[in-house]
Design an enzyme around this catalytic site. Structure first.
Site, short mmCIF file in Angstrom:
data_model
loop_
_atom_site.label_atom_id
_atom_site.label_comp_id
_atom_site.label_asym_id
_atom_site.label_seq_id
_atom_site.Cartn_x
_atom_site.Cartn_y
_atom_site.Cartn_z
CE LYS A 52 65.13 19.37 49.14
NZ LYS A 52 65.19 18.68 50.42
CD GLN A 96 65.04 19.97 53.84
OE1 GLN A 96 64.52 19.95 52.73
NE2 GLN A 96 66.28 19.54 54.04
CG ASP A 119 63.60 12.73 50.64
OD1 ASP A 119 64.30 13.14 49.70
OD2 ASP A 119 63.37 13.40 51.67
#
Ligand code: NDP
Length: 280
Positions: A52, A96, A119
């Protein structure tokens, strides 16, 4: 059969995002910031976080890597998220997952403001998706929609079957297909006659987490098959939920694993971060 090349498509879209990021910087006179929070040393999570951060560099987004030790207390993690939520340089916050078991992930994720929820997992973004409103959409299913769009796969009036009903893939996937005028069936582990359900699909999305679970006898001739799965086969090789070799000749379009949905997911995270910044 046409192979949907997620790797190539991801590159094209990243180039477009890069252009968008440059334009944003010129117009607003500031960087776009994405905070990536990793608690602990889960090796798979470390790889995802590294990828990422690499993607951020590629498109010109400034990344803020926030590493906390595995034994961090709930209030330490919450404090960090609150700080990032209040930080004007940060446009997106990504935690995460999975978090270490002693932490209450739900409480932590709830601290991410909707407008920084890149997200797309928050209740508000999920709710807006259900209402067909503009929102930040979960990256993996959004990436699948981009693949269908770019390859000209018609969704309107088509029968779509999504196998899997997770919050991060199956459910938002079904909602996106529904919003795109498909007739959608969602299957899961309690579905009776899964094979028959799958055989009706013009578009079959597999998000199960079981290696080569979708076999040729479950796929209609001429279907589009999207394989979200990321599993290891008996030899430890990365493979999807679809038995690719057996299924491919029946398909109009199919995504491979690796090189299909995977590269699109991180790309859509970059896309969401640009979106989040542009809206602030
Ligand atoms: P989950 O484990 O959260 O969900 C799996 C779903 O599959 C559940 O809804 C489950 O049903 C269903 N399922 C399990 N067994 C069966 C069965 N025998 N028949 C029918 N349905 C079944 O997984 P995720 O949604 O998080 O991920 C799915 C896969 O996608 C994984 O391989 C994951 O690694 C991969 N993935 C890939 C990404 C990418 O970027 N390419 C991103 C995210 C995930 P039930 O609800 O009844 O238990």
């Amino acid at each position: 059969m046409i192979l949907i090349d997620g790797k190539m498509l991801a590159q094209d879209i990243r180039a477009e995002i890069k252009g968008g990021v440059e334009k944003f910087k010129l117009e607003r006179g500031r960087e776009i910031g994405l905070a990536v929070v990793l608690v602990g040393e889960n090796p798979a999570s470390q790889v995802y976080v590294r990828n990422k951060i690499k993607a951020c560099e590629e498109v010109g987004i400034k990344s803020y890597a926030e590493y906390l030790p595995a034994d961090s207390a709930q209030d330490e993690v919450e404090k960090l998220i609150k700080r990032l939520a209040d930080d004007n340089d940060i446009d997106g916050i990504l935690v995460q997952l999975p978090l270490p078991k002693h932490l209450n992930a739900e409480r932590i994720l709830k601290l991410i403001p909707t407008e920084k929820d890149v997200d797309g997992f928050s209740e508000e973004n999920t709710g807006k998706l259900c209402m067909g409103e503009d929102c930040l959409v979960a990256c993996t299913p959004n990436g699948v929609m981009k693949m269908l769009e770019r390859y000209g796969v018609e969704t309107k009036g088509k029968r779509a079957v999504v196998v899997g009903r997770s919050k991060i893939v199956g459910k938002p996937m079904a909602m996106l297909l529904l919003n795109a005028d498909a007739t959608v069936t969602v299957c899961h582990s309690k579905t009776v006659n899964l094979k028959e359900e799958c055989l009706r699909a013009d578009i079959l999305v597999a998000a199960i987490g079981k290696a080569k679970f979708i076999t040729a006898d479950m796929v209609k001739q001429g279907a589009t098959v999207i394989d979200v799965g990321m599993n290891r086969d008996e030899n430890g090789k990365l493979c999807g939920d679809v038995d690719f070799e057996a299924v491919k000749d029946k398909c109009a379009y199919i995504t491979p694993v690796p090189g299909g949905v995977g590269p699109m997911t991180i790309t859509m995270l970059m896309y969401n971060t640009l979106q989040a910044a542009s809206r602030r």
